[in-house]
Design a protein around this motif. Structure first.
Motif, PDB file in Angstrom:
ATOM      1  N   VAL A  15      17.305   5.622   2.561  1.00  0.00           N
ATOM      2  CA  VAL A  15      16.265   6.567   2.978  1.00  0.00           C
ATOM      3  C   VAL A  15      16.588   7.959   2.452  1.00  0.00           C
ATOM      4  CG1 VAL A  15      15.007   7.518   4.941  1.00  0.00           C
ATOM      5  CG2 VAL A  15      15.940   5.198   5.079  1.00  0.00           C
ATOM      6  N   TYR A  16      15.595   8.559   1.795  1.00  0.00           N
ATOM      7  CA  TYR A  16      15.717   9.899   1.218  1.00  0.00           C
ATOM      8  C   TYR A  16      14.621  10.801   1.753  1.00  0.00           C
ATOM      9  CZ  TYR A  16      18.396   7.682  -2.524  1.00  0.00           C
ATOM     10  OH  TYR A  16      19.321   6.994  -3.236  1.00  0.00           O
ATOM     11  N   ASP A  17      14.803  12.091   1.539  1.00  0.00           N
ATOM     12  CA  ASP A  17      13.690  13.012   1.710  1.00  0.00           C
ATOM     13  C   ASP A  17      12.642  12.622   0.671  1.00  0.00           C
ATOM     14  OD1 ASP A  17      15.003  14.522   3.655  1.00  0.00           O
ATOM     15  OD2 ASP A  17      15.934  15.806   2.159  1.00  0.00           O
ATOM     16  N   ILE A  54       9.061  10.325   4.211  1.00  0.00           N
ATOM     17  CA  ILE A  54      10.350   9.893   3.678  1.00  0.00           C
ATOM     18  C   ILE A  54      10.099   8.919   2.523  1.00  0.00           C
ATOM     19  CG2 ILE A  54      11.679  10.204   5.798  1.00  0.00           C
ATOM     20  CD1 ILE A  54      11.358   7.165   6.309  1.00  0.00           C
ATOM     21  N   ALA A  55      11.090   8.766   1.681  1.00  0.00           N
ATOM     22  CA  ALA A  55      11.064   7.756   0.626  1.00  0.00           C
ATOM     23  C   ALA A  55      12.097   6.701   0.990  1.00  0.00           C
ATOM     24  CB  ALA A  55      11.388   8.384  -0.717  1.00  0.00           C
ATOM     25  N   VAL A  56      11.699   5.456   0.907  1.00  0.00           N
ATOM     26  CA  VAL A  56      12.587   4.353   1.237  1.00  0.00           C
ATOM     27  C   VAL A  56      12.763   3.498  -0.012  1.00  0.00           C
ATOM     28  CG1 VAL A  56      12.923   2.308   2.682  1.00  0.00           C
ATOM     29  CG2 VAL A  56      11.821   4.339   3.641  1.00  0.00           C
ATOM     30  N   LYS A  57      14.018   3.343  -0.429  1.00  0.00           N
ATOM     31  CA  LYS A  57      14.319   2.478  -1.564  1.00  0.00           C
ATOM     32  C   LYS A  57      14.786   1.140  -1.020  1.00  0.00           C
ATOM     33  CE  LYS A  57      16.609   3.929  -5.144  1.00  0.00           C
ATOM     34  NZ  LYS A  57      17.553   4.629  -6.047  1.00  0.00           N
ATOM     35  N   ARG A  61      10.411   1.382  -4.466  1.00  0.00           N
ATOM     36  CA  ARG A  61      10.344   2.622  -3.698  1.00  0.00           C
ATOM     37  C   ARG A  61       9.060   2.663  -2.885  1.00  0.00           C
ATOM     38  NH1 ARG A  61      12.563   2.778  -8.288  1.00  0.00           N
ATOM     39  NH2 ARG A  61      14.537   3.821  -8.685  1.00  0.00           N
ATOM     40  N   LEU A  62       9.215   3.020  -1.610  1.00  0.00           N
ATOM     41  CA  LEU A  62       8.087   3.042  -0.678  1.00  0.00           C
ATOM     42  C   LEU A  62       7.982   4.391   0.023  1.00  0.00           C
ATOM     43  CD1 LEU A  62       9.028  -0.350   0.936  1.00  0.00           C
ATOM     44  CD2 LEU A  62       7.033  -0.012  -0.512  1.00  0.00           C
ATOM     45  N   LEU A  63       6.773   4.779   0.322  1.00  0.00           N
ATOM     46  CA  LEU A  63       6.522   5.976   1.118  1.00  0.00           C
ATOM     47  C   LEU A  63       6.542   5.578   2.584  1.00  0.00           C
ATOM     48  CD1 LEU A  63       5.652   8.963   1.327  1.00  0.00           C
ATOM     49  CD2 LEU A  63       3.291   8.165   1.165  1.00  0.00           C
ATOM     50  N   ASP A 113       0.821  -1.215   0.000  1.00  0.00           N
ATOM     51  CA  ASP A 113       0.000   0.000   0.000  1.00  0.00           C
ATOM     52  C   ASP A 113       0.854   1.265   0.000  1.00  0.00           C
ATOM     53  OD1 ASP A 113      -2.277  -1.577   0.067  1.00  0.00           O
ATOM     54  OD2 ASP A 113      -2.515  -1.408   2.244  1.00  0.00           O
ATOM     55  N   ASN A 114       2.102   1.151   0.439  1.00  0.00           N
ATOM     56  CA  ASN A 114       3.013   2.294   0.504  1.00  0.00           C
ATOM     57  C   ASN A 114       3.920   2.387  -0.717  1.00  0.00           C
ATOM     58  OD1 ASN A 114       1.972   2.043   3.158  1.00  0.00           O
ATOM     59  ND2 ASN A 114       3.710   3.168   3.947  1.00  0.00           N
ATOM     60  N   LYS A 115       3.720   1.516  -1.678  1.00  0.00           N
ATOM     61  CA  LYS A 115       4.603   1.466  -2.843  1.00  0.00           C
ATOM     62  C   LYS A 115       4.412   2.693  -3.733  1.00  0.00           C
ATOM     63  CE  LYS A 115       6.164  -1.963  -6.123  1.00  0.00           C
ATOM     64  NZ  LYS A 115       5.903  -3.319  -6.602  1.00  0.00           N
ATOM     65  N   LEU A 116       5.523   3.369  -4.011  1.00  0.00           N
ATOM     66  CA  LEU A 116       5.527   4.526  -4.909  1.00  0.00           C
ATOM     67  C   LEU A 116       5.883   4.111  -6.334  1.00  0.00           C
ATOM     68  CD1 LEU A 116       7.485   7.019  -2.628  1.00  0.00           C
ATOM     69  CD2 LEU A 116       5.036   7.093  -3.160  1.00  0.00           C
TER      70      LEU A 116
END
Length: 144
Positions: free
Chosen positions: A104-106, A57-60, A46-48, A35-38
């Motif tokens: 982890v990114y902005d 945050i964006a998590v790869k 990539r996930l929110l 559900d958090n997949k970007l």
């Protein structure tokens, strides 16, 4: 040097990002939920997520653990850990567990730069040669 070892070597000189635990990122992304997949592409999904301060945050997440993917992880952490520029997304940190690699990114709303230049928003982008040169020069300044 393997991906986790290379990333750890870079973190020795770090002052602006940190090493996350897998548990922190698991919680931040609701269990790495679909559900958090970007989006996804290449070696990455990539996930929110939301950090402890409720900041997005964006998590790869590395999709597969093999030597080529490990190298991709190490290079990305090393390069982005050293590069700083006002127009680049900030690296928040990474997690290199025994069987997981996450960066982890902005968070950047409105999809990605790629989608704006070549994807669904490409028709709205008006970049002439002069503007492209400013982008290139600005990117170069981030490497200095």
């Amino acid at each position: 040097m393997k991906g986790a070892a290379a990333a750890a070597a870079v973190s020795a000189s770090n002052t602006s990002w940190r090493i996350f635990t897998y548990k922190e990122l698991h919680v931040a992304t609701n269990g790495l939920s679909e559900d958090n997949k970007l989006g996804e592409g290449g070696f990455w999904e990539r996930l929110l997520g939301e950090d402890q301060r409720r900041t997005k945050i964006a998590v790869k997440k590395l999709k597969a653990m093999n030597s080529k993917a490990e190298m991709e992880f190490a290079v990305e952490v090393e390069v982005l850990g050293r590069v700083r520029h006002k127009k680049l997304l900030g690296l928040r940190g990474y997690c290199a567990g025994t069987d997981q690699r996450l960066i982890v990114y902005d968070y950047m709303p409105n999809l990605s730069l790629l989608s704006h230049l070549h994807g669904q928003f490409a028709d709205e982008v008006q970049l002439d040669w002069k503007c492209w040169m400013k982008v290139a020069i600005g990117s170069d300044e981030g490497l200095l």
